[in-house]
Design an enzyme around this catalytic site. Structure first.
Site, short mmCIF file in Angstrom:
data_model
loop_
_atom_site.label_atom_id
_atom_site.label_comp_id
_atom_site.label_asym_id
_atom_site.label_seq_id
_atom_site.Cartn_x
_atom_site.Cartn_y
_atom_site.Cartn_z
CG HIS A 1 -0.64 2.63 -3.47
ND1 HIS A 1 -0.40 2.33 -2.15
CD2 HIS A 1 0.41 2.16 -4.16
CE1 HIS A 1 0.74 1.69 -2.06
NE2 HIS A 1 1.27 1.59 -3.25
NE ARG B 1 5.20 3.89 -6.42
CZ ARG B 1 4.96 2.73 -5.82
NH1 ARG B 1 5.74 1.70 -6.05
NH2 ARG B 1 3.94 2.59 -5.00
CG LEU C 1 9.84 0.55 -0.54
CD1 LEU C 1 9.94 -0.83 0.08
CD2 LEU C 1 9.47 1.56 0.52
N GLY D 1 10.80 10.15 6.00
CA GLY D 1 10.52 8.84 5.39
C GLY D 1 11.80 8.33 4.76
NE ARG E 1 1.44 -1.46 -7.55
CZ ARG E 1 2.24 -0.99 -6.61
NH1 ARG E 1 2.44 0.32 -6.51
NH2 ARG E 1 2.85 -1.79 -5.79
CD GLU F 1 4.05 9.22 -2.70
OE1 GLU F 1 4.41 8.65 -1.64
OE2 GLU F 1 2.87 9.27 -3.07
CG HIS G 1 -2.12 -0.90 -4.72
ND1 HIS G 1 -2.67 -2.13 -4.51
CD2 HIS G 1 -0.78 -1.07 -4.68
CE1 HIS G 1 -1.68 -3.00 -4.34
NE2 HIS G 1 -0.53 -2.39 -4.45
N GLY H 1 10.67 16.00 6.41
CA GLY H 1 10.17 14.64 6.22
C GLY H 1 11.26 13.63 6.53
#
Lengths: 644, 226, 251
Positions: A408, A442, A448, A42, A337, A432, A266, A40
């Protein structure tokens, strides 16, 4: 099953410093003798791979996309938190820690979250040095905004593209290491199995998505940074390719899976338009800073709008129910959220939802435009409004936006200790795909932060502690364990290709998504969950008998790729349900209807459920076994979250 | 590779040469036009002949003229070189292309327009330069001031309708070439400024219209009014 | 929302990099005007799969216009007829019911076709690897506010940094030039004090790699900017030219 979270002793603020000192080091000259696989690219993967390369390790980075720059971290819009306290509004590391623990509804580890807050400031420094163009004040210094209901302005942002900019920063650092020969990239290559040799993670088996070749890759440690498994719901804000296969394969090789039922919904996504929809689009939560959420008070008004007899703007003030402002006078539209999402569901369940499907609520900027002027609103949200208009053909400057919650983020993931290592020696999980920092929910702008904290500032320290104890010898890629793992993969692929049934992979995936969304989505109850468990099993059986996967392995075959991913989702979905069934309390994103207050708010049960659910795989068609890691709170007092 | 070859064979280096030669040619056109305006003087060509004689004898002008020949040559050769490598960059084209939606025809047709202009230049040189300076096939009379009477040749040539058509086509191609080329030269040099670039673009368009129009005025004037 | 629309699609089909491709015509029915272009292709692919035909392969991932994966040349334009969007943000309401739509892959020597509409854009990665970074090791950064950056410059840097690396600029350019892509990165880093240290080396290395990859040169048609889904302006190309030429003549 023994698993030790390895949380260091001592005062909270000193744990990480002390722990770092106690970590073993690898001599600079010896680092080049170790190979590390990172899966990965990301934020968590690219930052880790780049940092390892800089330190001198040999890195192999794998990703299914065509370029390391495309991982889905890129889609994060709003921003990244850090405890810099630049705005002088009394923020601090402890406050960021406290907010994150509280926001996660007290289901995360104090030590991990404190460390996250502690390194958050370094992330901003690092990213600025890489050339990330954060928003700035006229004086040339960094701008901050308040985000997701935080009482302080601690969010750094780059327009509505913060994730993109941070990822491109990490990607550029990674590219530099590629040029330096320290990192080798494996694009369009998907990990399909984990290889253990003598109980340690020593490599992976991956499929080259272009040629179909099943390849073995050996290393001294394997880092999974493969993101969340939210696509198990079919409709989600994840990229189409995001999947849970790497973590699921690791789980089946013995890695423990923690809190699988903790998924985040979300509240500000663009509503579903119909059954042809393939994915959902998120709009930044920052919209709730100025937008007011409402639905009509009366169902009759909803009908009139749907029949186009009146426009939403025609609904007079006293016929509008600004339900978040009504129920939560102190936080209003800025409640977290999970709370915002659940309330949207409630008003829609009451039949007051708007839009063609009745599954939408209004997010109205009329008053904000009146108060601040259209230019101010345009400067703040212009790109989001434009995106909304492109998708829906409605202009949010003239008519309220319509929003609805969507899957989300997944807080659950592989269980890791304080070093981010799973219970399998040498197997790490970052970002994640681990469970560690967000508890049951979260906070905005924290994903991030966690991805980069793990990749830049935590795993580069902790991995050395493990490698220092490892011999330099490499396991050859024709070792029997590799061959065995390759065979397992080939067997699965052949099996899928030879079913030649009648239903497409997407049809099964949609059905799986429906089962989970209805029973293990925004609200869960025992009856529904038990029913869902049965349905998933039946669906999984049907899948292996009736799925239609065309083509051959030795070509670019996107149906086969997807079929492998969905097969794993079918199994993962069941553990989510097991976990949701076990957790008979409401906390964060997990709302058990049996556990609510008289006013319908989530009711946590700290006495019985203050633990991390840790699931162990015991073999195909055998029930997974639950272990519990009890959570200790020494620095915060557990309170019921209240946003009234 | 040496610094020199590395720089001037790179895509941007070659474009730099295109830009610099282009700008030089743009400047030349102004001088050329101004001098040629003598055609319009009703003196039987004396002024024009005197100007021609000056241009072919002055040492400074003569040396600049070598730069001019070199510029035309370099501008053409490098253009062809770039064109070939650009074609190679897309070996298989599109079945459907809707390029008018994203760019002007002029900007996409610089090679075609440039080729037309080059052909025109060759004809133009054969018509006058070769005759006047290289001996050619014409026996020049000597005018009252003692200069070769180029004017007589010009007047005779432009009375032909074929010549008029060729010159008009050449100048229209030049106009369209400049319409894109003028500002393009500055973009390649990296001269870009919020305030000045729009001015350069405006000037470029004025230039692209008026300079070729000025040149066209000569054959048209002689053909219709002499 | 209008349902039941039909379209005729002419799609480039090519089995793999080595084989010759050809256009095939498909009919797709029952499309909702609210569907995205890629959802329309999903519908067609579901039908093809059911019929036992190989589904059309195309690149896509985030489906919200930011990852830069999707890359279709639709009716003669990259990312289709609308301005400043990617294919995944293109919706079927843009097309008339019954319309014929031609879909082709990006065409460039540097972007060879892998299968059907999928192309290999690794050339972009190699250009970034050549110098599209600031050489700072993890942990070596000073405080984020140690160097103030004029807001105007940060904004210009951000304009350029918005590039998603989709390759529409190359696809649109008649020369298949990658100048806008390269310019976006060079411009972003040239506008920031952190990036200025390595600017000369960066400009030279990245342009060298760009040429090596076989992209064409810039004719300043500005088709790239007109088709860029993020609206990146060609003024950044002027800055790239300036960066490259100054670096060449002053180093």
């Amino acid at each position: 099953m023994v698993f030790d979270s390895k949380i260091p002793e001592g005062p909270l603020a000193e744990k990480w410093t002390k722990h770092k000192f106690n970590l073993k080091l690898v001599n600079p000259a010896n680092k080049r003798k170790y190979d590390i696989i990172v899966v990965g690219t990301g934020l968590a993967g690219a930052s880790a791979a780049a940092s390892f390369g800089e330190m001198g390790y040999n890195v192999k980075a794998f990703f299914y996309q065509d370029s390391a720059r495309r991982a889905h971290s890129i889609a994060a819009q709003g921003g990244i938190n850090a405890a810099k306290n630049y705005p002088n509004d009394n923020d601090s590391i402890f406050r960021l820690f406290y907010d994150t623990i509280k926001g996660g509804d007290y289901r995360s580890r104090e030590a991990n979250v404190y460390r996250l807050a502690e390194v958050s400031n370094n992330i901003i420094d690092q990213c600025v040095a890489q050339g990330v163009p954060f928003a700035r004040e006229y004086g040339g210094l960094l701008d901050n905004r308040s985000f997701g209901g935080a009482q302080v302005s601690r969010t750094f942002y780059a327009r509505g593209q913060t994730g993109q900019q941070l990822l491109l920063g990490a990607y550029s650092a990674l590219s530099r290491q590629v040029a330096a020969g320290k990192v080798k990239l494996y694009k369009r290559t998907e990990m399909l199995n984990l290889v253990l040799v003598e109980g340690k993670a020593r490599g992976i088996v991956a499929r080259n998505l272009i040629t179909g070749k099943i390849e073995s890759h050996s290393a001294h440690a394997v880092v999974l940074a493969t993101g969340g498994y939210g696509n198990v719901f079919f409709l989600a804000t994840y990229a189409m390719g995001c999947n849970g296969s790497a973590v699921w394969r690791a789980h089946k090789k013995g890695a423990l899976f923690a809190n699988p039922c903790f998924t985040q919904i979300h509240p500000t996504c663009i509503p579903v338009h119909g059954d042809q929809q393939s994915k959902l689009t998120l709009m930044s939560e920052s919209l709730r800073n100025d937008g007011r959420v409402w639905v009509p008070k009366e169902k009759s008004t909803v009908e009139k709008i749907r029949k186009k007899e009146i426009q939403p703007n025609d609904v007079p003030e006293d016929e509008r129910d600004y339900y978040l402002e009504r129920i939560y006078p102190s936080f209003g539209n800025l409640v977290p959220r999970d709370v915002a999402s659940r309330n949207a569901k409630n008003v829609c369940d009451e039949g007051r939802g708007v839009g063609e499907t009745g599954l939408a609520v209004y997010l109205d900027f009329r008053d904000a435009i009146k108060q601040f002027g259209i230019d101010v609103i345009k400067a703040k949200y212009g790109n989001l409004f434009q995106m909304y208009e492109k998708i829906t053909a409605d202009n949010p400057y003239n008519t309220p936006m319509m929003i609805y919650p969507a899957i989300h983020y997944t807080m659950g993931g592989l269980w890791v200790d304080y070093n981010l290592m799973t219970n399998i020696p040498g197997l790490y999980a970052t970002g994640e795909c681990n469970f560690s920092d967000h508890g049951a929910n979260r906070l905005g702008a924290s994903a991030l932060m966690q991805g980069l904290a793990d990749g830049y500032f935590i795993i580069p320290y902790t991995i050395g502690d493990y490698l220092a104890g490892m011999p330099y010898d490499k396991v050859p890629e024709d070792h029997p364990e590799f061959k065995k793992s390759e065979e397992e993969v080939k067997h699965r692929i052949n099996k899928l290709l030879n079913i030649n049934g009648n239903r497409t992979v997407d049809e099964f995936h949609k059905e799986l998504g429906r089962i989970l969304w209805e029973n293990c989505g925004m609200a869960r109850n025992e009856t529904g969950l038990k029913e869902a468990k049965k349905e998933i099993r039946e669906l999984r059986e049907a899948y292996w008998k009736d799925v239609k996967v065309l083509g051959i392995n030795e070509e670019l075959n996107m149906t086969l790729e997807k079929a492998l991913r969905v097969a794993d989702f079918m199994e993962l979905g069941e553990v989510m349900i097991d976990d949701a069934l076990d957790r008979r309390e409401s906390c964060g994103g997990h709302f058990r209807e049996e556990s609510q207050t008289e006013e319908g708010e989530a009711k946590r049960n700290d006495e019985h459920f203050s633990y991390v659910s840790v699931w162990e795989y015991k073999g195909d068609n055998k029930p997974e076994v639950l272990h519990k890691e009890n959570l200790k709170f020494e620095n915060v007092k557990l309170t019921q979250r209240s946003y009234k | 590779m040496s610094w020199f070859t590395e720089t001037f064979t790179s895509s941007i280096g070659r474009k730099l040469l295109m830009s610099l030669t282009g700008i030089f040619l743009i400047m030349f056109l102004v001088i050329h036009l101004l001098g040629n305006l003598a055609v319009f003087k009703e003196d039987g060509g004396e002024a024009f002949n005197a100007y021609s004689a000056f241009m072919s004898t002055n040492v400074l002008i003569k040396s600049v003229s070598y730069v001019l020949y070199l510029s035309i040559l370099a501008h053409s050769v490098i253009a062809a070189w770039l064109w070939i490598s650009n074609k190679k960059a897309r070996p298989a084209g599109y079945a459907v292309s809707n390029a008018n939606e994203n760019s002007t025809w002029a900007s996409r047709s610089m090679m075609l327009l440039g080729s037309l202009v080059l052909i025109f230049i060759v004809i133009h040189l054969k018509d006058f330069w070769w005759q006047f300076k290289m001996g050619g096939t014409t026996d020049f009379e000597i005018d009252t001031l003692g200069n070769k009477n180029l004017y007589a040749l010009v007047a005779a040539q432009f009375k032909s309708s074929a010549t008029l058509v060729i010159y008009l086509i050449g100048l229209i191609a030049l106009a369209i070439h400049l319409w894109h080329g003028f500002q393009s030269a500055f973009q390649t040099l990296g001269i870009e400024h919020e305030r000045y670039t729009p001015a350069i673009r405006f000037l470029g368009k004025l230039y692209a219209v008026f300079i070729p129009a000025g040149f066209a005025a000569m054959p048209v004037y002689i053909f219709f009014f002499k | 929302m209008e349902k039941g629309r039909s379209y005729t699609l002419k799609v480039w089909r090519q089995k793999n990099a080595a084989s010759r491709g050809e256009f095939k015509t498909y009919q797709v029915n029952d499309v909702s005007s609210g569907s995205s272009f890629l959802e329309m292709l999903d519908i067609l692919n579901e039908e093809l799969t059911k019929k036992g035909e190989d589904p059309i392969h195309f690149d896509h991932d985030c489906r919200e216009g930011i990852c830069g994966t999707c890359s279709l040349f639709i009716n003669g334009r990259p990312h289709g007829p609308e301005e400043e969007i990617t294919v995944c943000q293109l919706h079927m309401r843009t097309f008339q019911d019954g319309q014929t739509i031609t879909i082709e892959p990006w065409r460039a020597r540097a972007f060879p076709v892998i299968k059907d509409l999928v192309v290999d854009r690794s050339a972009f990665d190699r250009i970034i690897q050549a110098g599209g970074f600031i050489s700072v090791n993890t942990g070596a950064a000073p405080d984020a506010n140690a160097i103030p950056i004029a807001r105007e410059n940060a904004e210009v840097a951000m304009d350029a940094a918005a590039c998603i690396g989709c390759g529409a600029c190359v696809a649109a350019c008649k020369n298949a030039s990658a100048m806008l892509f390269v310019a976006a990165k060079i411009s972003q880093l040239a506008m920031l004090p952190q990036g200025k240290v390595e600017r000369k080396r960066r400009a030279q290395k990245m342009v060298e790699q760009m040429d090596k990859e076989g992209f064409g040169s810039c004719t300043n048609t500005y088709a790239c900017s007109a088709e860029c889904p993020k609206g990146i302006e060609f003024t950044h190309i002027a800055r790239l030219n300036r960066e490259y030429l100054t670096s060449k003549f002053t180093s």
